[in-house]
Design an enzyme around this catalytic site. Structure first.
Site, PDB file in Angstrom:
ATOM      1  N   GLY A  13       9.903  -4.322  -4.539  1.00 25.13           N
ATOM      2  CA  GLY A  13       8.986  -5.346  -4.058  1.00 25.13           C
ATOM      3  C   GLY A  13       7.602  -4.792  -3.768  1.00 25.13           C
ATOM      4  N   PHE A  14       6.706  -5.656  -3.400  1.00 29.03           N
ATOM      5  CA  PHE A  14       5.319  -5.290  -3.060  1.00 29.03           C
ATOM      6  C   PHE A  14       5.296  -4.207  -1.983  1.00 29.03           C
ATOM      7  CE2 PHE A  14       1.752  -6.873  -0.109  1.00 29.03           C
ATOM      8  CZ  PHE A  14       0.802  -6.021  -0.645  1.00 29.03           C
ATOM      9  N   THR A  38      13.242 -10.950  -6.745  1.00 32.81           N
ATOM     10  CA  THR A  38      11.788 -11.115  -6.640  1.00 32.81           C
ATOM     11  C   THR A  38      11.053  -9.797  -6.856  1.00 32.81           C
ATOM     12  OG1 THR A  38      11.819 -10.825  -4.232  1.00 32.81           O
ATOM     13  CG2 THR A  38      11.991 -13.075  -5.054  1.00 32.81           C
ATOM     14  N   TYR A 147      13.697 -18.705   5.681  1.00 35.93           N
ATOM     15  CA  TYR A 147      13.070 -17.385   5.864  1.00 35.93           C
ATOM     16  C   TYR A 147      12.964 -17.031   7.343  1.00 35.93           C
ATOM     17  CZ  TYR A 147       9.689 -13.568   5.390  1.00 35.93           C
ATOM     18  OH  TYR A 147       9.049 -12.339   5.443  1.00 35.93           O
ATOM     19  N   THR A 177      -0.167  -9.468   4.565  1.00 34.67           N
ATOM     20  CA  THR A 177      -0.567  -8.209   3.933  1.00 34.67           C
ATOM     21  C   THR A 177      -0.907  -8.474   2.469  1.00 34.67           C
ATOM     22  OG1 THR A 177       0.957  -7.062   5.425  1.00 34.67           O
ATOM     23  CG2 THR A 177       0.150  -5.812   3.543  1.00 34.67           C
TER      24      THR A 177
END
Length: 316
Positions: A13-14, A38, A147, A177
């Site tokens: 992920g990011f 994702t 979430y 972020t």
């Protein structure tokens, strides 16, 4: 965290991929896992020849064990509204079963554990700026609840493993972020605006644009998280940039940076969208000697080449 063996869930992920980079730079051996729901393997491509890094495609909602580790960073979860509303049940599962499975690994191997939690635990806050002692104003049955509540459950699970099993745990509440590797079409403010401006499209602002966010550049965030992992703090710590921007101001900054002549269009505000978001980082300053260094204008400039490449790739 030199010479330690560290497990990172959500490694593709990011944030997970940037965390892997920082841990490797610090001398650790890193095992990354991700089910790629994702995450994107392109985020880890540069580690292909790194002998201290290994990756497994794995769904952490199923019990697993990667062998002895010294530390676990649990970053597995869809994190953008586009993704967690598309993968609602999966988001609940990774925040519950996934977190418990990751905690079991820390318990079994006597490892430290850090949970990636979120400012979404504060919901649409009635306390501003948000301090860690605030319990939040969250709609437990709204569209964002898959979430919000998965992360709130994760925090409860982490505290239970600390209290009942003595696992050395930490929790970071991450605020907005941005930076390279942010998914270009994930519906988040910065990626939306940057992609629209670079394509010459109208910039979308929801509501009247007066709602606020505080944007932290990814390198600042990761530094704070690594410092937290080395501390003795068990309770949640906010990591984010306390400089508050309205969404409309942010859109104008992106316009200016890109040199876009695009108009700004206003659309209805999504349900339960927080009106304001700003971390109180007093605790991080005192406890970790941490505060962000990169201002939004500078960070957007540092992200520009990445988003330009995404526009080119999307046209290919």
């Amino acid at each position: 965290m030199a010479e330690q063996t560290i497990l990172v869930t959500g490694a593709a992920g990011f944030l997970g991929s940037h965390l892997c980079d920082a841990l490797l730079a610090g001398g650790a051996r890193v095992m990354g896992v991700d089910n790629l729901a994702t995450g994107n393997l392109a985020n880890l491509e540069h580690l292909h020849t790194e002998s201290r890094f290994a990756f497994e495609e794995r769904d952490i909602t199923q019990p697993f064990d990667v062998g002895a580790v010294d530390f676990v960073f649990n970053f597995a979860s869809p994190a953008s509204p586009v993704d967690y509303m598309r993968l609602g049940v999966e988001t609940l599962l990774v925040g519950s079963a996934g977190t418990l499975n990751a905690l079991e690994i820390a318990k079994k191997h006597g490892a430290g554990f850090l949970q990636a939690s979120t400012s979404e635990c504060y919901g649409d806050p009635e306390v501003h700026p948000q301090v860690e002692t605030y319990w939040g104003n969250v709609n437990p049955i709204g569209p964002r609840s898959v979430y919000d509540e998965s992360k709130r459950f994760s925090e409860a699970a982490v505290m239970a493993y600390h209290r009942y099993y003595g696992v050395k745990t930490h929790m970071v509440r991450i605020f907005n972020t941005y930076g390279p590797r942010l998914q270009p079409n994930d519906g988040r403010v910065i990626s939306n605006l940057m992609m629209q401006a670079l394509r010459g499209e109208a910039l979308t602002v929801y509501g009247d644009g007066s709602q606020t966010r505080s944007f932290c550049y990814v390198s600042d965030l990761i530094e704070g998280i690594v410092r937290l992992a080395k501390s003795d703090e068990v309770l949640p710590v906010n990591i984010g940039n306390p400089t508050e921007w309205t969404i409309l101001e942010c859109a104008k900054e992106v316009q200016k940076l890109v040199g876009a002549k695009s108009e700004i269009v206003f659309k209805p505000l999504p349900q339960d969208d927080p009106r304001q978001r700003k971390p109180d980082i007093t605790k991080a300053k005192k406890l970790l000697g941490w505060e962000p260094k990169v201002a939004l204008r500078e960070g957007l400039g540092m992200s520009l080449d990445y988003f330009k490449k995404q526009v080119v790739n999307s046209k290919a």
